[in-house]
Design a protein around this motif. Sequence first.
Motif, mmCIF file in Angstrom:
data_model
loop_
_atom_site.group_PDB
_atom_site.id
_atom_site.type_symbol
_atom_site.label_atom_id
_atom_site.label_comp_id
_atom_site.label_asym_id
_atom_site.label_seq_id
_atom_site.Cartn_x
_atom_site.Cartn_y
_atom_site.Cartn_z
ATOM 1 N N SER A 1 -26.702 -36.807 -32.739
ATOM 2 C CA SER A 1 -26.541 -36.306 -31.171
ATOM 3 C C SER A 1 -25.947 -37.803 -30.361
ATOM 4 C CB SER A 1 -28.334 -36.339 -30.997
ATOM 5 O OG SER A 1 -28.850 -34.885 -31.055
ATOM 6 N N LEU A 2 -25.898 -37.102 -29.244
ATOM 7 C CA LEU A 2 -24.916 -38.182 -28.833
ATOM 8 C C LEU A 2 -25.631 -39.065 -28.096
ATOM 9 C CD1 LEU A 2 -23.430 -36.795 -25.231
ATOM 10 C CD2 LEU A 2 -21.951 -37.306 -27.689
ATOM 11 N N THR B 1 -29.134 -45.466 -30.008
ATOM 12 C CA THR B 1 -28.359 -44.781 -31.733
ATOM 13 C C THR B 1 -28.939 -44.314 -32.315
ATOM 14 O OG1 THR B 1 -27.610 -47.154 -31.768
ATOM 15 C CG2 THR B 1 -26.026 -46.050 -30.632
ATOM 16 N N THR B 2 -30.561 -43.753 -32.897
ATOM 17 C CA THR B 2 -31.230 -43.432 -34.044
ATOM 18 C C THR B 2 -29.483 -42.517 -34.746
ATOM 19 O OG1 THR B 2 -33.034 -44.013 -32.214
ATOM 20 C CG2 THR B 2 -32.571 -42.313 -34.701
ATOM 21 N N GLY B 3 -30.312 -42.898 -36.171
ATOM 22 C CA GLY B 3 -29.380 -42.268 -37.069
ATOM 23 C C GLY B 3 -27.942 -42.681 -37.105
ATOM 24 N N SER C 1 -21.436 -45.356 -12.366
ATOM 25 C CA SER C 1 -20.729 -44.112 -12.614
ATOM 26 C C SER C 1 -21.460 -45.288 -14.280
ATOM 27 C CB SER C 1 -20.864 -43.089 -13.370
ATOM 28 O OG SER C 1 -21.247 -41.995 -12.322
ATOM 29 N N TYR C 2 -22.792 -45.203 -15.178
ATOM 30 C CA TYR C 2 -22.024 -46.329 -16.669
ATOM 31 C C TYR C 2 -22.690 -44.606 -17.873
ATOM 32 C CZ TYR C 2 -23.016 -49.545 -13.865
ATOM 33 O OH TYR C 2 -21.871 -51.522 -12.751
ATOM 34 N N ARG C 3 -22.362 -45.254 -18.683
ATOM 35 C CA ARG C 3 -21.829 -44.474 -20.120
ATOM 36 C C ARG C 3 -21.480 -45.964 -21.254
ATOM 37 N NH1 ARG C 3 -16.945 -40.407 -20.865
ATOM 38 N NH2 ARG C 3 -15.123 -42.391 -21.445
ATOM 39 N N VAL C 4 -22.371 -45.450 -22.635
ATOM 40 C CA VAL C 4 -22.133 -46.178 -23.667
ATOM 41 C C VAL C 4 -21.086 -45.762 -24.471
ATOM 42 C CG1 VAL C 4 -24.055 -46.601 -24.557
ATOM 43 C CG2 VAL C 4 -22.541 -47.851 -24.948
ATOM 44 N N THR C 5 -19.833 -46.216 -25.194
ATOM 45 C CA THR C 5 -19.263 -45.756 -26.263
ATOM 46 C C THR C 5 -19.380 -46.331 -26.854
ATOM 47 O OG1 THR C 5 -17.615 -44.773 -24.389
ATOM 48 C CG2 THR C 5 -17.597 -45.086 -26.659
ATOM 49 N N VAL C 6 -19.766 -45.363 -28.194
ATOM 50 C CA VAL C 6 -20.851 -45.720 -29.700
ATOM 51 C C VAL C 6 -19.252 -45.515 -30.832
ATOM 52 C CG1 VAL C 6 -22.231 -46.414 -31.457
ATOM 53 C CG2 VAL C 6 -22.778 -45.726 -28.852
ATOM 54 N N THR C 7 -18.918 -47.017 -31.816
ATOM 55 C CA THR C 7 -18.095 -46.606 -32.862
ATOM 56 C C THR C 7 -19.231 -46.405 -33.680
ATOM 57 O OG1 THR C 7 -15.449 -47.452 -31.499
ATOM 58 C CG2 THR C 7 -16.193 -47.388 -34.037
ATOM 59 N N ALA D 1 -20.548 -36.347 -35.253
ATOM 60 C CA ALA D 1 -21.498 -36.143 -34.254
ATOM 61 C C ALA D 1 -20.847 -36.083 -32.484
ATOM 62 C CB ALA D 1 -21.514 -37.868 -33.524
ATOM 63 N N PHE D 2 -21.286 -36.113 -31.685
ATOM 64 C CA PHE D 2 -20.346 -35.337 -30.469
ATOM 65 C C PHE D 2 -19.451 -36.566 -30.507
ATOM 66 C CE2 PHE D 2 -23.958 -32.211 -31.949
ATOM 67 C CZ PHE D 2 -23.802 -30.945 -30.676
#
Length: 335
Positions: free
Chosen positions: A123-124, A146-148, A186-192, A57-58
Motif C-alpha cells: 500500500s501507499l 510504512t508497514t511492510g 499540504s504535506y506528504r512523505v515520499t518513501v524510497t 508499491a503504488f
Amino acid sequence: GNLIKGAIGTTFTTSLSGIFTVITTNAAGCSSLSSTAQTVTINPVPTASIAQGTTLAFTDCSTTSINLTAQTSGTSPTYLWYKDGVSTAITTATLAVSAAGSYTVEITAAGCTSNSAVSKVLSLPTTTTATTQACQGGAILISANTTGYNSPTYQWEVSTSSNGGTWTNVSTGGTSATYSATVSGSYRVTVTHSGGISSSCPVDVTILALPTFSVSPALTASICAGSTTNLTGASTATGVSYQWKISGTSISGANTITLTTGLEGSYTLQITDANGCQAESTASVVTVNSYPVVSVSASPALVSCAGSPITLTATSTGSPTYQWQLYGSTWGNVS
C-alpha cells in the motif's frame, strides 16, 4: 534400437523423451520380437515469474492500479493469478492490481505447471496526525506509516500557494519518519524503499494567526497612592475572551477589556480568540507613588509685630516642588 543397460525388469522409468520397445527372453533362451514401439515425450516445466519483481508499491495518491506481467519459457501457456493464495479467476498474461497483497501466477504449458515467486504489492505510505490545525508558534506532528517497507528512507514535501502549488522538499527536519509542520500547506512523505519510490496522499495543515490587539497605556502608568488607573485593551478580533494578569498570575474576575487597578505591579492582557489561539501583551508597569510628608517651621515665631515679617520654611521628603497657599475664605495660591 539401442539396448538400455540395466533395464531388465518388467517396468522401466524414464525422464527422457524417445521411442521405447521391450524384448522378452524365456528360460530356454528364446527371445521375442520387439514389442510395439511406445513414443514417450517429456515436456519441460515452464518457467514462471512476474516481470515487476518481488516487491513493489503504488507510486502516489493518483495511482489506482499496478499491472503485473507474467513471464514464461513455455509455449502457448495458460495463466491463473492468485492473491494471498486465493485464485482471482483472472487468466490473462497481465493482471491489473488495485489492492495491496501477495500475488503469484500459475503457468501451464504442454500439460506442465509451475508457480512464480510471490510479488508483494505494498500500500501507499500513510500519514497520521492528531489534529490539522495549530496556532502560530505551535506545530503539527505528522507521522508516516510504512508497514511492510524494507529499509525505507523518508523525504517530507510541502505544497503551498507561495510555491505555486508544486511539491518541494521541506527546508529542515524532513528526512525522518515524523515531521513537525509550522507553516500552512499540504504535506506528504515520499518513501524510497526496495520496491521503488512511493508518495503518501497529502494531508492539509492550517497554522492559525494569533489575535492582534494593543493595550494602553502601553508601557508605564504612574499614580498616587489611593488613586486608580485604567488599563484598556483594543482588538479587531471577534469572539474573543480576556484575562488580565499581574506578574504572570491571572487576576480573578478580571475578564473584561478594561482593568481598573490601584495596585503597583506588571500587568499583561491575555486574549483568546474563537479558534483557541492566545496572545499576550507586553507588560504595562503601574507605579504607585506615596504622598510627600511636609513640615513647616516659622522664624522667628508664628507671632510677630507689624513690620517684622515671619519666614516660613517647608521641609519635605524626596525632591518635591512647592506651592504656598494662603487661606482666606478658601485656599488660594500665593503670588
